[in-house]
Design an enzyme around this catalytic site. Structure first.
Site, short mmCIF file in Angstrom:
data_model
loop_
_atom_site.label_atom_id
_atom_site.label_comp_id
_atom_site.label_asym_id
_atom_site.label_seq_id
_atom_site.Cartn_x
_atom_site.Cartn_y
_atom_site.Cartn_z
N PRO A 164 0.78 -1.31 -0.08
CA PRO A 164 0.04 -0.04 0.07
C PRO A 164 0.73 1.40 -0.05
O PRO A 164 1.93 1.56 0.87
CB PRO A 164 -0.83 -0.18 1.28
CG PRO A 164 -1.06 -1.67 1.53
CD PRO A 164 0.12 -2.19 1.15
N CYS A 165 0.56 2.10 -0.73
CA CYS A 165 1.33 3.37 -1.16
C CYS A 165 0.76 4.60 -0.38
O CYS A 165 1.67 5.51 -0.31
CB CYS A 165 1.23 3.62 -2.67
SG CYS A 165 -0.47 4.13 -3.25
N GLN A 166 -0.32 4.57 0.37
CA GLN A 166 -0.96 5.78 0.70
C GLN A 166 0.48 6.54 1.80
O GLN A 166 0.35 7.88 1.86
CB GLN A 166 -1.96 5.54 1.64
CG GLN A 166 -3.45 5.25 0.87
CD GLN A 166 -3.50 3.83 0.68
OE1 GLN A 166 -2.44 2.98 0.85
NE2 GLN A 166 -4.60 3.35 0.49
N PRO A 167 1.12 5.86 2.88
CA PRO A 167 1.99 6.69 3.61
C PRO A 167 2.84 7.34 2.92
O PRO A 167 3.58 8.15 3.39
CB PRO A 167 2.53 5.67 4.43
CG PRO A 167 1.23 4.21 4.33
CD PRO A 167 0.85 4.52 3.02
N PHE A 168 3.47 6.83 1.68
CA PHE A 168 4.41 7.57 0.88
C PHE A 168 4.21 8.32 -0.25
O PHE A 168 4.86 8.92 -0.96
CB PHE A 168 5.42 6.23 0.45
CG PHE A 168 5.66 5.08 1.42
CD1 PHE A 168 6.19 5.41 2.42
CD2 PHE A 168 5.08 3.84 1.03
CE1 PHE A 168 6.59 4.38 3.35
CE2 PHE A 168 5.21 2.90 1.96
CZ PHE A 168 6.19 3.14 3.29
#
Length: 422
Positions: free
Chosen positions: A74-78
């Protein structure tokens, strides 16, 4: 034989890219495990691979032998659009599920995919942490920044692809290439013929018009009310919408609420003043304390020279397009949550598909404005028409916005397997 697992699998774009690559190289494949927590994404995955992914990878204790790992963690934090919390965010720790599996099972190699913001997140420390953890597990690492538009996918989508090989650094011939920065640069470079290298790119790249469906259901066309609003600005020539964004706080090729008359019709002079204000309020000459600044009358007079300034401001305040605070004036920038927020240029590439806005990308065909269909969005990600889409349109738009561009994964996997299989 490539025995692989597909975790954080989404609808299976990475798996499809790997399998297509191996078909070309005549390498047999077998998916040992797929894992995904979004139920509707699992339904789409099952439609195409006849396999319903297991649930949360954190709850899977034992995996059969495999020698390659795929993970679009999952990419949301980056993401640039996220909260920039990285490993401080609990979602960010999902990378450590990848690390845990690699440590326990030690496959020969892997491919990880994420947003480009991972490269610069926390001044590069996040990516360095990831690479360091992978190195500690005896994996050599190479990473690529690649734009989908360089792989015959008409979408401006830059992603990072992290490749690992057990015991040594992987050999690759593909090099990082972030491609054209926007659709305008793409058109300019494509015309000049210098955008694509002759190695793996076609002579004439696909553009948005190449992925449009011939027959489109009526439900995808803009409502009459919205079409009427647009018509106020384009005067029945809807082709003027090509490449136009609907946004109140940017200039350029944009339509604003005052162009459409959302809060009341504006005169040409009023529209001109609003557009000048939008264009000038970002200038550093008016201060660096914020990006878009409210300006005094004296500051506005440095770029608006007609005698009707105060009359126009009074009218725009009354209509609600301008606001005044402490003698300073600024636009009332509401969120234009219309049916379409961006009309694509058919002769160029699309902006990046996102899970939040894929359903609000538009196109004009036969002088009629409409939204992109789910199949057209799938084509923007390089999925073949044989790929089955979820019957729930909203779920499909979200899934495709979250997916990888299949031809990029295919090209990366071909390069990796050609150069690294013993």
């Amino acid at each position: 034989m490539i025995n692989f697992i597909d975790i954080f699998a989404g609808i299976g774009g990475m798996r499809l890219g790997l399998e297509l690559a191996c078909q070309q190289l005549k390498i047999k494949t077998h998916c040992i495990l797929s894992s995904e927590i979004d139920h509707k994404a699992c339904e789409t995955y099952n439609l195409n691979f006849n396999e319903f992914p297991k649930g949360d990878i954190k709850n899977i204790d034992k995996i059969e032998y495999f020698n390659f790992l795929l993970a679009g963690f999952p990419c949301q934090p980056f993401s640039y659009a996220g909260k920039h919390q990285g490993f401080g965010d609990t979602r960010g720790t999902l990378f450590f599920e990848v690390e845990k599996i690699l440590k326990k099972y030690q496959p020969d190699g892997f491919l990880l995919e994420n947003v480009r913001g991972l490269v610069t997140h926390d001044k590069g420390r996040t990516l360095k942490t990831i690479i360091s953890k992978l190195n500690d597990l005896d994996y050599g690492i190479e990473y690529l920044l690649l734009n989908s538009s360089n792989f015959n996918v008409p979408q401006n989508r830059v992603r990072i692809y992290i490749l690992g090989k057990k015991g040594s650094k992987p050999k690759l011939t593909i090099q990082s290439d972030k491609g054209a920065i926007d659709s305008h640069s793409f058109k300019k470079n494509a015309i000049q013929g210098n955008l694509f290298s002759p190695i793996h790119h076609p002579i004439k790249p696909l553009t948005v018009k190449d992925i449009l469906e011939d027959k489109v259901q009526e439900k995808y066309f803009c409502s009459q009310d919205f079409t009427n609003l647009l018509n106020r600005a384009v005067k029945e020539n809807f082709n003027k919408l090509h490449g136009t964004r609907l946004i109140d706080f940017r200039g350029g090729n944009s339509l604003h609420s005052w162009d459409l008359g959302i809060k009341g019709e504006c005169t040409n002079a009023e529209r001109n003043l609003m557009n000048l204000l939008i264009a000038n309020r970002r200038k550093k000459v008016f201060g660096t304390h914020q990006d878009g600044k409210s300006l005094t009358l004296e500051q506005i007079k440095t770029f608006y020279f007609n005698d009707d300034l105060e009359t126009l401001i009074t009218s725009l305040l009354a209509k609600g397009y301008l606001k005044e605070e402490s003698g300073k004036y600024g636009p009332v920038c509401g969120n234009l949550s219309f049916e379409v927020f961006k009309f694509l240029d058919p002769d160029s590439i699309s902006i990046t598909l996102t899970s939040a806005d894929a359903h609000r990308l538009g196109i004009v065909t036969n002088n009629k404005p409409r939204r992109l269909t789910p199949r057209e969005c799938a084509r923007l990600q390089g999925f073949p028409d044989s790929f089955k889409l979820h019957p729930d349109d909203r779920a499909t738009y979200k899934q495709l916005g979250n997916s990888v561009s299949v031809p990029v994964v295919e090209a990366v996997m071909i390069d990796y397997f050609k150069n690294n299989l013993n």
